[in-house]
Scaffold this motif. Structure first.
Motif, PDB file in Angstrom:
ATOM      1  N   ARG A 301      19.607 -10.054 -45.641  1.00 18.63           N
ATOM      2  CA  ARG A 301      19.457  -9.768 -47.126  1.00 18.63           C
ATOM      3  C   ARG A 301      20.519  -9.226 -47.731  1.00 18.63           C
ATOM      4  O   ARG A 301      20.774  -7.914 -47.304  1.00 18.63           O
ATOM      5  CB  ARG A 301      17.928  -9.067 -47.400  1.00 18.63           C
ATOM      6  CG  ARG A 301      17.949  -8.781 -48.897  1.00 18.63           C
ATOM      7  CD  ARG A 301      16.750  -7.619 -49.291  1.00 18.63           C
ATOM      8  NE  ARG A 301      16.703  -7.317 -50.920  1.00 18.63           N
ATOM      9  CZ  ARG A 301      16.214  -6.246 -51.270  1.00 18.63           C
ATOM     10  NH1 ARG A 301      15.398  -5.324 -50.515  1.00 18.63           N
ATOM     11  NH2 ARG A 301      16.356  -6.105 -52.439  1.00 18.63           N
ATOM     12  N   SER A 306      20.325 -13.533 -54.964  1.00 23.04           N
ATOM     13  CA  SER A 306      19.588 -14.419 -54.825  1.00 23.04           C
ATOM     14  C   SER A 306      19.960 -15.325 -53.678  1.00 23.04           C
ATOM     15  O   SER A 306      21.187 -15.628 -53.479  1.00 23.04           O
ATOM     16  CB  SER A 306      19.039 -15.306 -55.816  1.00 23.04           C
ATOM     17  OG  SER A 306      20.046 -16.335 -56.036  1.00 23.04           O
ATOM     18  N   THR A 307      19.011 -15.905 -52.974  1.00 22.62           N
ATOM     19  CA  THR A 307      19.440 -16.518 -51.745  1.00 22.62           C
ATOM     20  C   THR A 307      20.203 -17.945 -52.198  1.00 22.62           C
ATOM     21  O   THR A 307      21.202 -18.239 -51.573  1.00 22.62           O
ATOM     22  CB  THR A 307      18.066 -17.018 -51.183  1.00 22.62           C
ATOM     23  OG1 THR A 307      17.470 -15.992 -50.705  1.00 22.62           O
ATOM     24  CG2 THR A 307      18.381 -18.409 -49.965  1.00 22.62           C
ATOM     25  N   THR A 308      19.705 -18.519 -53.232  1.00 19.14           N
ATOM     26  CA  THR A 308      20.293 -19.762 -53.991  1.00 19.14           C
ATOM     27  C   THR A 308      21.839 -19.414 -54.112  1.00 19.14           C
ATOM     28  O   THR A 308      22.672 -20.239 -53.780  1.00 19.14           O
ATOM     29  CB  THR A 308      19.801 -20.076 -55.227  1.00 19.14           C
ATOM     30  OG1 THR A 308      18.310 -20.365 -54.751  1.00 19.14           O
ATOM     31  CG2 THR A 308      20.379 -21.651 -55.657  1.00 19.14           C
ATOM     32  N   GLY A 323      18.825 -20.906 -45.973  1.00 22.65           N
ATOM     33  CA  GLY A 323      17.842 -20.184 -46.452  1.00 22.65           C
ATOM     34  C   GLY A 323      16.605 -19.723 -45.680  1.00 22.65           C
ATOM     35  O   GLY A 323      15.785 -19.150 -46.118  1.00 22.65           O
ATOM     36  N   PRO A 334       7.976 -19.703 -50.578  1.00 23.75           N
ATOM     37  CA  PRO A 334       8.928 -18.654 -50.025  1.00 23.75           C
ATOM     38  C   PRO A 334       8.572 -18.991 -48.536  1.00 23.75           C
ATOM     39  O   PRO A 334       7.714 -19.660 -48.022  1.00 23.75           O
ATOM     40  CB  PRO A 334       8.225 -17.477 -50.524  1.00 23.75           C
ATOM     41  CG  PRO A 334       6.800 -17.767 -51.142  1.00 23.75           C
ATOM     42  CD  PRO A 334       6.747 -19.286 -51.534  1.00 23.75           C
ATOM     43  N   ILE A 349      12.163 -11.570 -49.917  1.00 22.89           N
ATOM     44  CA  ILE A 349      11.945 -13.176 -49.760  1.00 22.89           C
ATOM     45  C   ILE A 349      12.889 -13.957 -50.466  1.00 22.89           C
ATOM     46  O   ILE A 349      13.120 -15.066 -50.199  1.00 22.89           O
ATOM     47  CB  ILE A 349      10.463 -13.322 -50.524  1.00 22.89           C
ATOM     48  CG1 ILE A 349       9.605 -12.278 -49.763  1.00 22.89           C
ATOM     49  CG2 ILE A 349      10.050 -14.889 -50.267  1.00 22.89           C
ATOM     50  CD1 ILE A 349       9.246 -12.442 -48.429  1.00 22.89           C
ATOM     51  N   ASP A 350      13.380 -13.537 -51.704  1.00 24.68           N
ATOM     52  CA  ASP A 350      14.340 -14.397 -52.354  1.00 24.68           C
ATOM     53  C   ASP A 350      15.718 -13.967 -52.134  1.00 24.68           C
ATOM     54  O   ASP A 350      16.440 -14.594 -53.071  1.00 24.68           O
ATOM     55  CB  ASP A 350      13.528 -14.250 -54.014  1.00 24.68           C
ATOM     56  CG  ASP A 350      12.428 -14.666 -54.164  1.00 24.68           C
ATOM     57  OD1 ASP A 350      12.185 -15.738 -53.724  1.00 24.68           O
ATOM     58  OD2 ASP A 350      11.735 -13.798 -54.942  1.00 24.68           O
ATOM     59  N   GLU A 351      16.011 -13.007 -51.458  1.00 23.06           N
ATOM     60  CA  GLU A 351      17.459 -12.651 -51.449  1.00 23.06           C
ATOM     61  C   GLU A 351      17.967 -12.734 -49.965  1.00 23.06           C
ATOM     62  O   GLU A 351      18.956 -11.831 -49.408  1.00 23.06           O
ATOM     63  CB  GLU A 351      17.548 -11.045 -51.853  1.00 23.06           C
ATOM     64  CG  GLU A 351      17.123 -11.056 -53.495  1.00 23.06           C
ATOM     65  CD  GLU A 351      17.124  -9.760 -53.877  1.00 23.06           C
ATOM     66  OE1 GLU A 351      16.775  -9.512 -55.160  1.00 23.06           O
ATOM     67  OE2 GLU A 351      17.628  -8.822 -53.121  1.00 23.06           O
TER      68      GLU A 351
END
Length: 385
Positions: A301, A306-308, A323, A334, A349-351
């Motif tokens: 992380r 953000s992951t995207t 991801g 997620p 979760i998103d990073e």
């Protein structure tokens, strides 16, 4: 622009030796292995040689190896097969919350048909509690399905200890070893494993091919009917060139010291984390970094990014990372693995991105990647402050 591939948990580049083996078989050996004339007998010999190579790698008997289309079919065959075979014995199945979808989805189907499925919790490193497993076992438990190595955070489950626990019950022990084969030592006898699933393309072999190890004492029902291939256990004309390549891929792995391979991957991780530390990048490693983790996976992380965005910037720079699981990468849901480890509301979760190494990655590639990751993190974290 040079592309550097760092998503080996999704698939691996095929070994040159495997390519040569498959190519040669495609040129010279087109016979149907079920035919009784010379061309068929030659094809059958090729298959049985590969079966022997594979069985030796996991300390099994050759007749306990069933060739399939891959890990998903192997998992489905094991799970639905035991459910059908043991329906009169009981309806309880134990698994974990971080299994691959090809295990979780069949189990959800069985729940619709009246089976009781227990999903064991994991800690922040992705490991289950053996005490929880023991507590969940009942005389009605027919199957325990636990993966060898988690595909998102790399956690290695204590298969030998789990095998000993399950051996004292009425249940069969199934292991999804898709990420385990090639990265850790596997011994189905020592670990008391009844069923084990693998996939060729995760070990520098061909896609759409795998095997299911089935202990000889288990009379497992077939999932696919039609022909009498694989001694009536799996209908369908065998992919002789692919199987030959699979055998060669396993043969290559048998010559590789798994501890040395893990040390190489651990060095890769240290290079990346060192550069992040030197640049004072705020980050967190998802999962553990100790001896109970396969170091071919680094789930990372970068705080506040953000992951995207991170994945897209790395892609533009020529680096392929993911991801999460390749089987759910296109989903808006997620990561169920990170949710199980850290909770639904965790910012991880998103990073987070998954970096996964393979045999052909080099130190030079990893150093260049680490510097690029730092550059992207500095740019994006600064913008987000």
């Amino acid at each position: 622009m040079t592309q550097v591939y760092l998503d080996n948990a999704a698939t691996t580049p095929m070994s040159p030796i495997v390519i040569d083996t498959i190519t040669e078989q495609m040129k010279q050996n087109f016979g149907n292995a079920s035919s009784t004339y010379e061309l068929g007998r030659v094809a059958r010999k090729v298959i049985e040689q590969a079966r022997s190579q594979i069985s030796q790698a996991i300390n099994a008997q050759a007749n306990e190896i069933i060739f399939t289309s891959g890990g998903s079919e192997s998992n489905n065959t094991a799970i639905f097969g035991i459910a059908r075979m043991q329906r009169e014995v009981g309806h309880r199945i134990i698994t974990t919350k971080v299994e691959h979808p090809s295990v979780l989805e069949p189990l959800r189907q069985l729940e619709k048909n009246g089976f009781d499925v227990v999903y064991l919790d994991v800690d922040a490193t992705g490991h289950i509690s053996l005490a929880d497993l023991k507590a969940a076992l009942t005389p009605e438990t027919i199957l325990v399905s636990i993966m060898a190595v988690n595909n998102e955070v790399g956690s290695i489950n204590p298969l030998q200890e789990i095998g000993e626990i399950v051996a004292d019950s009425n249940a069969y022990f199934h292991v999804d070893a898709v990420q385990g084969l090639g990265n850790i030592d596997l011994d189905v006898q020592k670990m008391q494993i009844d069923l084990l699933s693998t996939s060729a393309h995760k070990i520098n072999g061909p896609k759409f091919l795998g095997f299911l190890y089935k202990n000889a004492r288990i009379n497992l029902p077939s999932l696919i009917y039609g022909g009498e291939q694989e001694t009536k256990r799996r209908a369908g004309t065998e992919n002789v060139p692919g199987i030959a390549g699979f055998g060669e891929a396993v043969n290559e792995l048998s010559k590789i010291n798994k501890q040395e391979l893990q040390a190489k991957y651990s060095e890769f991780q240290e290079i990346i984390l060192h550069e992040l530390d030197e640049a004072r990048i705020s980050y967190q490693v998802n999962g553990g970094r100790g001896k109970n983790v396969s170091h071919h996976v680094l789930n990372l992380r970068i705080n506040g990014v953000s992951t995207t965005i991170l994945q897209a910037n790395l892609d533009l720079a020529g680096y392929a990372v993911s991801g999460g699981s390749a089987c759910t990468a296109g989903s808006l849901e997620p990561s169920h693995v990170l949710v199980a480890c850290f909770g639904q509301k965790s910012a991880r979760i998103d990073e987070s991105i998954r970096i996964s190494f393979g045999r052909y990655n080099t130190v030079a590639e990893i150093r260049a990647f680490a510097l690029e990751l730092v550059k992207i993190a500095q740019k994006t974290q600064w913008k987000n402050k």
